[in-house]
Design a protein around this motif. Structure first.
Motif, short mmCIF file in Angstrom:
data_model
loop_
_atom_site.label_atom_id
_atom_site.label_comp_id
_atom_site.label_asym_id
_atom_site.label_seq_id
_atom_site.Cartn_x
_atom_site.Cartn_y
_atom_site.Cartn_z
N THR A 155 0.54 64.81 38.74
CA THR A 155 0.32 65.84 39.76
C THR A 155 -1.16 66.12 40.02
OG1 THR A 155 0.55 67.54 38.04
CG2 THR A 155 2.52 66.95 39.28
N THR A 168 16.02 62.11 46.91
CA THR A 168 16.00 63.50 47.36
C THR A 168 17.30 64.21 47.03
OG1 THR A 168 14.45 63.00 49.14
CG2 THR A 168 15.76 65.00 49.38
N ARG A 183 16.85 65.49 40.15
CA ARG A 183 16.61 66.88 39.73
C ARG A 183 15.11 67.15 39.64
NH1 ARG A 183 15.88 69.25 34.77
NH2 ARG A 183 16.14 67.23 33.74
N PRO A 184 14.61 68.16 40.35
CA PRO A 184 13.17 68.42 40.35
C PRO A 184 12.69 69.00 39.03
CG PRO A 184 14.32 70.08 41.62
CD PRO A 184 15.34 69.06 41.25
N ARG A 216 9.61 70.51 38.99
CA ARG A 216 8.70 71.57 39.39
C ARG A 216 9.01 71.98 40.82
NH1 ARG A 216 2.64 69.53 40.15
NH2 ARG A 216 2.55 71.55 41.20
N GLU A 217 8.48 73.12 41.21
CA GLU A 217 8.68 73.60 42.57
C GLU A 217 7.77 72.82 43.53
OE1 GLU A 217 10.94 75.88 43.65
OE2 GLU A 217 11.69 75.72 41.59
N HIS A 244 9.87 68.57 47.27
CA HIS A 244 11.08 67.89 46.80
C HIS A 244 12.15 68.88 46.35
CE1 HIS A 244 13.84 65.18 44.88
NE2 HIS A 244 13.68 65.80 43.73
N SER A 245 11.75 69.88 45.59
CA SER A 245 12.75 70.86 45.14
C SER A 245 13.35 71.61 46.32
CB SER A 245 12.11 71.84 44.15
OG SER A 245 11.11 72.62 44.77
N PHE A 270 15.83 69.18 47.71
CA PHE A 270 16.91 68.93 46.75
C PHE A 270 17.93 70.06 46.76
CE2 PHE A 270 18.70 69.60 42.51
CZ PHE A 270 19.31 68.37 42.27
N ASN A 301 9.75 64.41 41.52
CA ASN A 301 8.99 65.27 42.44
C ASN A 301 8.67 64.48 43.69
OD1 ASN A 301 6.87 63.58 41.65
ND2 ASN A 301 5.38 65.25 41.57
N GLY A 302 7.94 65.09 44.61
CA GLY A 302 7.65 64.44 45.88
C GLY A 302 6.82 63.18 45.73
#
Length: 242
Positions: free
Chosen positions: A100, A148, A152-153, A155-156, A159-160, A163, A217-218
């Motif tokens: 990240t 997508t 399961r994400p 983090r926020e 993507h979340s 999802f 994540n994204g």
């Protein structure tokens, strides 16, 4: 919210094309299975000029350049971030921090170069470069739709957001949207191999993301676009025997 609004939001999210006023992103979030439609547009537009470029090396280079340009390099950025995360040593938290972090390290550069070289080498060796570009881009977007819906994400983030507004069954219509590829005038076995390679790669990214980072994540979803595209080019090359 209409289907048309969802498509507009999708194209504003995945391309640099001017699509008018800002669309309601919820319209796409609730229909993220539409991802392959962006693949048809991006891949089709990138393939058009290749019909007039007879030299395969030049055609492959231009194709990859256009694909990066049309997507605003957003997915390539995710690929670089994933490379850093994969090369990080230590705990899961260390890997997530590398993934990240906005700075690009040696791992990101290495993975970016590797995927680009594989894509260029395989694509330039194919006898049907324009159609291969379309097949690869649509397959890559089906992979993004799958991650997508199922990933399961950890983090926020974007993507979340997608999802939690999606459903696991979105995977089915996403891959159903790839079926028109079988109408292309190339071997059906090649199309099947491309989709098989794309689906296996998607599963590797899904379970690998869960194991290494605790989810998706994204960045990983974006990286899937670049990685799956390279795998599809390789799959087409292996099956066609060139």
């Amino acid at each position: 919210m209409s289907l048309f609004e969802g498509i507009r939001a999708l194209l504003q999210f995945t391309t640099i094309f001017p699509i008018g006023r800002s669309a309601d992103f919820d319209a796409f979030a609730e229909r993220s299975y539409l991802y392959p439609l962006a693949g048809y547009l991006i891949g089709g537009l990138a393939a058009l000029p290749l019909l007039f470029i007879p030299h395969p090396i030049a055609a492959a280079a231009i194709a990859l350049g256009l694909l990066l340009l049309f997507s605003g390099c957003n997915h390539f950025d995710g690929l670089l971030d994933l490379g850093d995360g994969l090369m990080a040593h230590g705990s899961r938290e260390v890997r997530i921090r590398a993934l990240t972090d906005r700075q690009v390290g040696a791992g990101g550069v290495a993975l970016g170069l590797m995927i680009t070289l594989i894509s260029f080498g395989a694509l330039s060796s194919l006898p049907f470069i324009p159609m291969a570009v379309l097949v690869a881009e649509v397959s890559a977007k089906a992979s993004m739709a799958s991650l997508t819906a199922l990933g399961r994400p950890f983090r926020e983030g974007i993507h979340s957001y997608l999802f939690w507004r999606g459903r696991p069954w979105f995977v089915l219509p996403a891959w159903a949207l790839t079926l028109p590829l079988f109408l292309l005038p190339i071997q059906q076995l090649a199309i099947f191999a491309a989709l098989f390679g794309a689906s296996v790669t998607t599963l590797v990214l899904l379970f690998g993301g869960e194991r290494l980072f605790g989810g998706i994540n994204g960045d990983i979803v974006g990286a899937a676009n670049e990685i799956v595209r390279a795998v599809v080019f390789l799959s087409l090359l292996i099956v066609t025997g060139y």
